[in-house]
Structures are given as C-alpha cells and as structure tokens.
Design a protein around this motif. Structure first.
Motif, PDB file in Angstrom:
ATOM      1  N   UNK A  90      69.613  48.000 -38.810  1.00 53.84           N
ATOM      2  CA  UNK A  90      68.604  47.245 -38.063  1.00 53.84           C
ATOM      3  C   UNK A  90      68.875  45.745 -38.159  1.00 53.84           C
ATOM      4  N   UNK A  91      69.244  45.261 -39.333  1.00 51.31           N
ATOM      5  CA  UNK A  91      69.522  43.843 -39.526  1.00 51.31           C
ATOM      6  C   UNK A  91      70.708  43.393 -38.670  1.00 51.31           C
ATOM      7  N   UNK A  92      71.814  44.138 -38.729  1.00 53.01           N
ATOM      8  CA  UNK A  92      73.012  43.772 -37.977  1.00 53.01           C
ATOM      9  C   UNK A  92      72.708  43.753 -36.476  1.00 53.01           C
ATOM     10  N   UNK A  93      71.979  44.746 -36.002  1.00 56.32           N
ATOM     11  CA  UNK A  93      71.640  44.779 -34.583  1.00 56.32           C
ATOM     12  C   UNK A  93      70.728  43.618 -34.215  1.00 56.32           C
ATOM     13  N   UNK A  94      69.752  43.286 -35.077  1.00 54.88           N
ATOM     14  CA  UNK A  94      68.853  42.167 -34.761  1.00 54.88           C
ATOM     15  C   UNK A  94      69.614  40.849 -34.712  1.00 54.88           C
ATOM     16  N   UNK A  95      70.604  40.663 -35.574  1.00 57.35           N
ATOM     17  CA  UNK A  95      71.418  39.444 -35.526  1.00 57.35           C
ATOM     18  C   UNK A  95      72.175  39.381 -34.202  1.00 57.35           C
ATOM     19  N   UNK A  96      72.772  40.476 -33.794  1.00 60.19           N
ATOM     20  CA  UNK A  96      73.493  40.526 -32.521  1.00 60.19           C
ATOM     21  C   UNK A  96      72.555  40.210 -31.358  1.00 60.19           C
ATOM     22  N   UNK A  97      71.377  40.825 -31.361  1.00 68.41           N
ATOM     23  CA  UNK A  97      70.412  40.577 -30.290  1.00 68.41           C
ATOM     24  C   UNK A  97      69.958  39.120 -30.294  1.00 68.41           C
ATOM     25  N   UNK A  98      69.780  38.552 -31.479  1.00 72.03           N
ATOM     26  CA  UNK A  98      69.380  37.152 -31.586  1.00 72.03           C
ATOM     27  C   UNK A  98      70.403  36.223 -30.960  1.00 72.03           C
ATOM     28  N   UNK A  99      71.681  36.488 -31.195  1.00 71.01           N
ATOM     29  CA  UNK A  99      72.734  35.671 -30.579  1.00 71.01           C
ATOM     30  C   UNK A  99      72.720  35.820 -29.059  1.00 71.01           C
ATOM     31  N   UNK A 100      72.555  37.035 -28.577  1.00 73.50           N
ATOM     32  CA  UNK A 100      72.521  37.268 -27.133  1.00 73.50           C
ATOM     33  C   UNK A 100      71.331  36.535 -26.513  1.00 73.50           C
ATOM     34  N   UNK A 101      70.173  36.585 -27.182  1.00 72.81           N
ATOM     35  CA  UNK A 101      68.971  35.946 -26.647  1.00 72.81           C
ATOM     36  C   UNK A 101      69.093  34.428 -26.554  1.00 72.81           C
ATOM     37  N   UNK A 102      69.979  33.846 -27.316  1.00 76.51           N
ATOM     38  CA  UNK A 102      70.153  32.391 -27.288  1.00 76.51           C
ATOM     39  C   UNK A 102      71.167  31.937 -26.241  1.00 76.51           C
TER      40      UNK A 102
END
Length: 150
Positions: A90-102
């Motif tokens: 979950x953490x790794x995916x949230x980091x990836x999503x956070x980068x995409x959202x920016x």
C-alpha cells in the motif's frame, strides 16, 4: 490456483496490446484529466491510510472480524509478516500515485501501477465475493471496496 494467474494474463495482454499499437506506445505522454485525477486521489488517500491501519491499528478497527473475517492471533510471525508486506505494498503504491498526481502529464507506462493494482483488485473481488473462495464465506468488505473502486 488459476485465479491468481488472471491479473498476470490480463495485464500482460494490455502491455502487448500497447506495444503492438503505435498510438498506445508506453512512452507517449498522457494528460492527467480531471476524471483521472479524481480517481487517482481516491486511491491515493485510501492507500495512504492503509499502511497505518494495517500495522498499527489492525486490532482496533471495530467490526473488522465481520467485514473481512477472523484475524490470525497477533502473536504469530505469520500475521506480522503479512501485515508488513501488505502495508509495504500500500505504501509503495501510494508513493507512486502521489508522484503521478503531482504531474500534469505522465508517460503511459507510469499509469501501469494503478492499472496493475486494479487488475489484482478484480481478482480479489472475484475471490472474496463472487466465486466464494474465502474460507469464511463472502467478505462484506469486498462489496464496499468494489463500490469505491469500480
């Protein structure tokens, strides 16, 4: 179990389709549309909360045994191991999503993380709710998860 192969086959087919179709080249930039951004935000915030809930508050979530089933005893290495791995994913995916959202746009391959997560989630929903593979019966959580994600 053949069901576990479903996300690999489906996701592999998606990648092959993109590679065979030059208009869908994985290196092409894709704009993050407002609808995509909303969907990514829902997943991002859900995935940000999950690691803490899994590792710190798992036993404190009211009704957890009802919505997902009986938890193994907290005193086993197996439970600790699975908690750590689940929280990590979950953490790794949230980091990836956070980068995409920016970003205002990303290469198509950057969206493969959320697509892969959705592929595995579909397999989980089949197992948890429709095919009745869960040892304690249907998991009510699966229905809520489907409503949120699909």
């Amino acid at each position: 179990m053949a069901l576990a192969a479903l996300p690999y086959v489906g996701f592999g087919a998606l990648i092959l389709y993109c590679r065979m179709n030059t208009a869908l080249d994985l290196n092409n930039q894709m704009e993050i549309t407002p609808l995509m951004r909303k969907a990514l935000h829902v997943h991002f915030w859900y995935f940000i909360a999950c690691p803490i809930m899994i590792e710190v508050f798992l036993d404190a979530v009211p009704g957890l045994n009802y919505i997902v089933g009986t938890m193994p005893p907290a005193t086993t290495n197996g439970r600790h191991f699975l908690q750590c791995l689940a929280a990590e994913n979950f953490f790794v995916t949230s980091v990836s999503l956070g980068f995409i959202l920016n970003q205002s746009s990303v290469p198509r391959w950057a969206l493969m993380t959320p697509f892969a997560q959705l592929a595995w989630n579909l397999k989980n929903h089949l197992s948890w709710f429709f095919i009745h593979l869960a040892p304690e019966g249907r998991m009510p959580f699966a229905f809520a998860d489907m409503v949120l994600i699909w």
